[in-house]
Design a protein around this motif. Structure first.
Motif, mmCIF file in Angstrom:
data_model
loop_
_atom_site.group_PDB
_atom_site.id
_atom_site.type_symbol
_atom_site.label_atom_id
_atom_site.label_comp_id
_atom_site.label_asym_id
_atom_site.label_seq_id
_atom_site.Cartn_x
_atom_site.Cartn_y
_atom_site.Cartn_z
ATOM 1 N N GLY A 22 0.694 -1.297 0.065
ATOM 2 C CA GLY A 22 -0.008 0.150 0.032
ATOM 3 C C GLY A 22 0.867 1.312 0.025
ATOM 4 N N VAL A 23 1.886 1.284 0.588
ATOM 5 C CA VAL A 23 2.637 2.521 1.132
ATOM 6 C C VAL A 23 3.594 2.797 -0.201
ATOM 7 C CG1 VAL A 23 4.781 3.711 2.177
ATOM 8 C CG2 VAL A 23 2.649 2.579 3.565
ATOM 9 N N PHE A 24 4.177 1.629 -0.883
ATOM 10 C CA PHE A 24 4.981 2.015 -2.009
ATOM 11 C C PHE A 24 4.155 2.065 -3.369
ATOM 12 C CE2 PHE A 24 7.934 0.922 1.368
ATOM 13 C CZ PHE A 24 8.834 1.895 1.068
ATOM 14 N N SER A 25 3.072 1.337 -3.464
ATOM 15 C CA SER A 25 2.264 1.607 -4.640
ATOM 16 C C SER A 25 1.705 2.955 -4.580
ATOM 17 C CB SER A 25 1.293 0.549 -4.723
ATOM 18 O OG SER A 25 0.182 0.715 -3.785
ATOM 19 N N GLU A 26 1.235 3.641 -3.759
ATOM 20 C CA GLU A 26 0.862 4.787 -3.382
ATOM 21 C C GLU A 26 2.030 5.958 -3.917
ATOM 22 O OE1 GLU A 26 -0.298 8.414 -0.036
ATOM 23 O OE2 GLU A 26 0.330 6.401 0.672
ATOM 24 N N ARG A 27 3.175 5.704 -3.343
ATOM 25 C CA ARG A 27 4.206 6.275 -3.744
ATOM 26 C C ARG A 27 4.415 6.367 -5.143
ATOM 27 N NH1 ARG A 27 8.081 8.883 -0.539
ATOM 28 N NH2 ARG A 27 10.262 8.872 -1.341
ATOM 29 N N ARG A 28 4.581 5.266 -5.610
ATOM 30 C CA ARG A 28 4.811 4.982 -7.023
ATOM 31 C C ARG A 28 3.714 5.620 -7.876
ATOM 32 N NH1 ARG A 28 4.539 -0.634 -8.866
ATOM 33 N NH2 ARG A 28 4.736 -0.762 -6.647
ATOM 34 N N SER A 29 2.486 5.636 -7.508
ATOM 35 C CA SER A 29 1.497 5.965 -8.245
ATOM 36 C C SER A 29 1.431 7.672 -8.202
ATOM 37 C CB SER A 29 0.021 5.735 -7.935
ATOM 38 O OG SER A 29 -0.419 6.120 -6.732
ATOM 39 N N ASN A 33 -5.225 6.655 -3.640
ATOM 40 C CA ASN A 33 -6.662 6.366 -4.201
ATOM 41 C C ASN A 33 -7.177 5.193 -3.388
ATOM 42 O OD1 ASN A 33 -5.668 3.585 -5.173
ATOM 43 N ND2 ASN A 33 -4.690 4.714 -6.749
ATOM 44 N N TRP A 34 -8.299 4.882 -3.512
ATOM 45 C CA TRP A 34 -9.152 3.909 -2.662
ATOM 46 C C TRP A 34 -8.326 2.408 -2.554
ATOM 47 C CZ3 TRP A 34 -12.093 5.472 0.887
ATOM 48 C CH2 TRP A 34 -12.814 6.825 0.303
ATOM 49 N N LYS A 35 -7.525 2.140 -3.743
ATOM 50 C CA LYS A 35 -6.843 0.937 -3.740
ATOM 51 C C LYS A 35 -5.741 0.892 -2.445
ATOM 52 C CE LYS A 35 -3.008 -0.541 -6.000
ATOM 53 N NZ LYS A 35 -2.449 -0.802 -7.114
ATOM 54 N N HIS A 36 -5.142 2.142 -2.183
ATOM 55 C CA HIS A 36 -4.268 2.156 -1.312
ATOM 56 C C HIS A 36 -4.774 2.100 0.116
ATOM 57 C CE1 HIS A 36 -2.371 4.465 -4.554
ATOM 58 N NE2 HIS A 36 -1.738 3.423 -4.675
ATOM 59 N N VAL A 37 -6.182 2.716 0.250
ATOM 60 C CA VAL A 37 -6.834 2.848 1.438
ATOM 61 C C VAL A 37 -7.237 1.467 2.064
ATOM 62 C CG1 VAL A 37 -8.866 3.497 2.434
ATOM 63 C CG2 VAL A 37 -7.892 5.134 1.262
ATOM 64 N N GLY A 38 -7.552 0.619 0.767
ATOM 65 C CA GLY A 38 -8.025 -0.943 0.950
ATOM 66 C C GLY A 38 -6.767 -1.766 1.513
ATOM 67 N N LEU A 39 -5.695 -1.559 0.939
ATOM 68 C CA LEU A 39 -4.380 -2.071 1.515
ATOM 69 C C LEU A 39 -3.895 -1.650 2.838
ATOM 70 C CD1 LEU A 39 -2.277 -1.946 -1.765
ATOM 71 C CD2 LEU A 39 -3.229 -4.022 -0.789
ATOM 72 N N PHE A 40 -4.058 -0.316 3.339
ATOM 73 C CA PHE A 40 -3.672 0.004 4.452
ATOM 74 C C PHE A 40 -4.707 -0.732 5.650
ATOM 75 C CE2 PHE A 40 -2.975 4.703 2.657
ATOM 76 C CZ PHE A 40 -1.663 4.054 2.115
ATOM 77 N N ALA A 41 -5.899 -0.683 5.187
ATOM 78 C CA ALA A 41 -7.061 -1.296 5.855
ATOM 79 C C ALA A 41 -6.555 -2.941 6.242
ATOM 80 C CB ALA A 41 -8.407 -1.323 5.353
ATOM 81 N N LEU A 42 -6.206 -3.616 5.140
ATOM 82 C CA LEU A 42 -5.828 -4.984 5.307
ATOM 83 C C LEU A 42 -4.578 -5.109 6.127
ATOM 84 C CD1 LEU A 42 -6.397 -6.147 1.728
ATOM 85 C CD2 LEU A 42 -7.532 -7.255 3.874
ATOM 86 N N LEU A 83 -5.128 5.457 8.638
ATOM 87 C CA LEU A 83 -6.293 4.986 7.489
ATOM 88 C C LEU A 83 -7.478 5.912 7.582
ATOM 89 C CD1 LEU A 83 -7.715 2.583 6.056
ATOM 90 C CD2 LEU A 83 -8.365 1.594 8.098
ATOM 91 N N ILE A 84 -7.961 6.341 8.760
ATOM 92 C CA ILE A 84 -9.114 7.378 8.855
ATOM 93 C C ILE A 84 -8.632 8.710 8.171
ATOM 94 C CG2 ILE A 84 -10.350 8.807 10.675
ATOM 95 C CD1 ILE A 84 -9.744 6.555 12.346
ATOM 96 N N TRP A 85 -7.367 9.306 8.448
ATOM 97 C CA TRP A 85 -6.896 10.298 7.595
ATOM 98 C C TRP A 85 -6.938 10.036 6.057
ATOM 99 C CZ3 TRP A 85 -7.432 15.050 8.653
ATOM 100 C CH2 TRP A 85 -6.554 16.181 8.036
ATOM 101 N N ALA A 86 -6.516 8.940 5.496
ATOM 102 C CA ALA A 86 -6.591 8.707 4.268
ATOM 103 C C ALA A 86 -7.976 8.600 3.757
ATOM 104 C CB ALA A 86 -6.069 7.338 3.881
ATOM 105 N N ILE A 87 -8.912 8.299 4.368
ATOM 106 C CA ILE A 87 -10.241 8.131 3.825
ATOM 107 C C ILE A 87 -10.686 9.807 3.856
ATOM 108 C CG2 ILE A 87 -12.780 7.431 4.622
ATOM 109 C CD1 ILE A 87 -11.299 4.961 5.867
ATOM 110 N N ILE A 88 -10.608 10.407 4.782
ATOM 111 C CA ILE A 88 -10.885 11.682 4.831
ATOM 112 C C ILE A 88 -10.228 12.603 3.741
ATOM 113 C CG2 ILE A 88 -10.851 13.942 6.018
ATOM 114 C CD1 ILE A 88 -10.888 12.371 8.809
#
Length: 126
Positions: A22-29, A33-42, A83-88
């Motif tokens: 999640g962290v590194f795919s967010e950084r690369r992209s 986005n919501w995919k990253h939030v899902g990975l953070f949640a997992l 996670l909460i901040w990412a959603i916000i």
């Protein structure tokens, strides 16, 4: 090694895998986005599950390492806040915040590694 300990190790390692992806795919992209939030949640779910299982293994004769306990609890709280901040950020649709969120993600991930490494060292008897 007992099966409960193996299950705890597997779930915490899954937390590492999902959170890292999640962290590194967010950084690369370049944008949250919501995919990253899902990975953070997992990552948070697996870390909390593994920590809960692991805490059940601590007995009176086998006291937990205080540094590991404190950093572990802080890491879970920080992951939950992350996670909460990412959603916000995504709900507010703030483009600047979406583009710079990866800096916060990296800090949280680096802090999360502290109890992970401490736990690994404790497990190896170091």
């Amino acid at each position: 090694m007992n099966t409960t300990l193996i299950l705890a190790i597997i779930t915490i390692t899954l937390a590492l895998i999902f959170y890292t992806i999640g962290v590194f795919s967010e950084r690369r992209s370049g944008e949250l986005n919501w995919k990253h939030v899902g990975l953070f949640a997992l990552g948070l779910i697996f870390d909390t599950t593994g920590t809960t299982i692991m805490s059940g293994l601590v007995t009176a004769g086998n006291a937990a390492n205080p540094l590991h306990q404190i950093t572990g609890m802080l890491a879970i709280l920080l992951m939950a806040f992350h996670l909460i901040w990412a959603i916000i950020v995504l709900l507010r649709k703030n483009e600047k915040a979406k583009a710079t969120f990866h800096k916060f993600s990296l800090v949280v991930w680096l802090f999360w590694l502290i109890p992970y490494v401490i736990g690994m060292l404790i497990g190896m008897g170091i």
